[in-house]
Write a protein that holds these residues in place. Structure first.
Motif, PDB file in Angstrom:
ATOM      1  N   LEU A  30      -2.793  -4.015   9.282  1.00  0.00           N
ATOM      2  CA  LEU A  30      -1.196  -3.683  10.263  1.00  0.00           C
ATOM      3  C   LEU A  30      -1.204  -3.971  11.328  1.00  0.00           C
ATOM      4  O   LEU A  30      -0.426  -3.922  11.954  1.00  0.00           O
ATOM      5  N   ASN A  48       4.729  -0.055   9.414  1.00  0.00           N
ATOM      6  CA  ASN A  48       3.032  -0.031   9.240  1.00  0.00           C
ATOM      7  C   ASN A  48       2.396   1.400  10.211  1.00  0.00           C
ATOM      8  O   ASN A  48       1.269   1.363   9.493  1.00  0.00           O
ATOM      9  N   SER A  94      -2.187   0.009   2.128  1.00  0.00           N
ATOM     10  CA  SER A  94      -1.701  -1.035   3.961  1.00  0.00           C
ATOM     11  C   SER A  94      -1.688  -2.494   3.451  1.00  0.00           C
ATOM     12  O   SER A  94      -0.605  -2.978   4.282  1.00  0.00           O
ATOM     13  N   GLY A  98       2.373  -3.236   4.358  1.00  0.00           N
ATOM     14  CA  GLY A  98       1.819  -4.068   5.225  1.00  0.00           C
ATOM     15  C   GLY A  98       2.526  -5.321   4.832  1.00  0.00           C
ATOM     16  O   GLY A  98       2.998  -6.860   5.990  1.00  0.00           O
ATOM     17  N   THR A 170       4.833   2.358  -0.019  1.00  0.00           N
ATOM     18  CA  THR A 170       4.400   0.737   0.397  1.00  0.00           C
ATOM     19  C   THR A 170       6.173  -0.071   0.102  1.00  0.00           C
ATOM     20  O   THR A 170       5.755  -1.464   0.446  1.00  0.00           O
TER      21      THR A 170
END
Length: 221
Positions: A30, A48, A94, A98, A170
């Motif tokens: 991230l 993030n 992530s 991300g 996300t």
């Protein structure tokens, strides 16, 4: 390993160590150009930060449960399988979130709300049950109070809610696979196994409790 009182400290520390490694990997991806290493798009900085904050909150909640609330033994199989799930949360979410270059908006605010709500439901249900169990007058009795009066597995429901909030943050369609898989795991494996154990331990009191209480989702299922 239901019913065991073994402290299983090596297994508990293994879970802690593995989760720390997963957190470091998530941080690297991230904030330290890990996405460029894999030639993936660079995501929104604020998103993030929130994604990593979710991971940190989950990390501390999980390990508080493992070291202070979970009083039964932990097998080596569990010590390896449980962190695998958190690898999906810390690293999987992530990566999926991300790479999304989309500023935080009202949908993300809702995701934050349900993440915090689910985290609260899960942790509060476990803490209230632990406090009740520490009273020697309740030794050997079935706990049906607190949030557990709304669902036999209200703690699992809390897990399902916060994981759904994590997935929504996300803003990546692939993330929906994780809460769906978790729901199936609860319904087709964890709940049947746990209920068989509880019927064997408490007998008719548990059967009466489960007949009059929703299984997973309050007021619905």
């Amino acid at each position: 390993m239901y019913g065991s009182t073994d402290r299983s400290m090596p297994q508990r520390f293994l879970i802690l160590i593995l989760e720390c490694i997963f957190l470091l990997i998530a941080f690297w991806f991230l904030f330290m150009e890990g996405n460029q290493f894999f030639h993936l798009p660079k995501g929104d900085v604020t998103r993030n930060i929130v994604l990593f904050a979710f991971s940190i909150i989950t990390f501390f909640r999980m390990n508080y449960m493992v070291f202070f609330l979970l009083r039964r033994g932990i097998t080596w199989g569990e010590a390896l399988n449980v962190p695998f799930a958190f690898a999906l949360y810390f690293i999987g979410f992530s990566i999926l979130g991300g790479i999304v270059d989309k500023p935080i908006d009202s949908i993300d605010s809702f995701a934050i709300f349900i993440f915090l709500a689910g985290s609260g439901i899960n942790s509060l249900s476990e803490i209230l049950r632990d406090v009740w169990k520490q009273d020697k007058r309740n030794k050997g009795k079935l706990y049906t109070g607190g949030l557990f009066k709304y669902a036999v597995h209200i703690n699992y429901f809390g897990d399902l809610v916060w994981v759904s909030g994590f997935a929504l943050l996300t803003r990546n369609g692939w993330s929906i696979i994780i809460p769906i898989a978790l729901f199936c795991l609860f319904v087709f494996y964890n709940i049947p196994v746990h209920d068989r154990y509880m019927r064997g331990k408490y007998g008719e009191p548990f059967r009466q409790y489960e007949r009059g209480t929703k299984k997973l989702i309050p007021f619905i299922y």
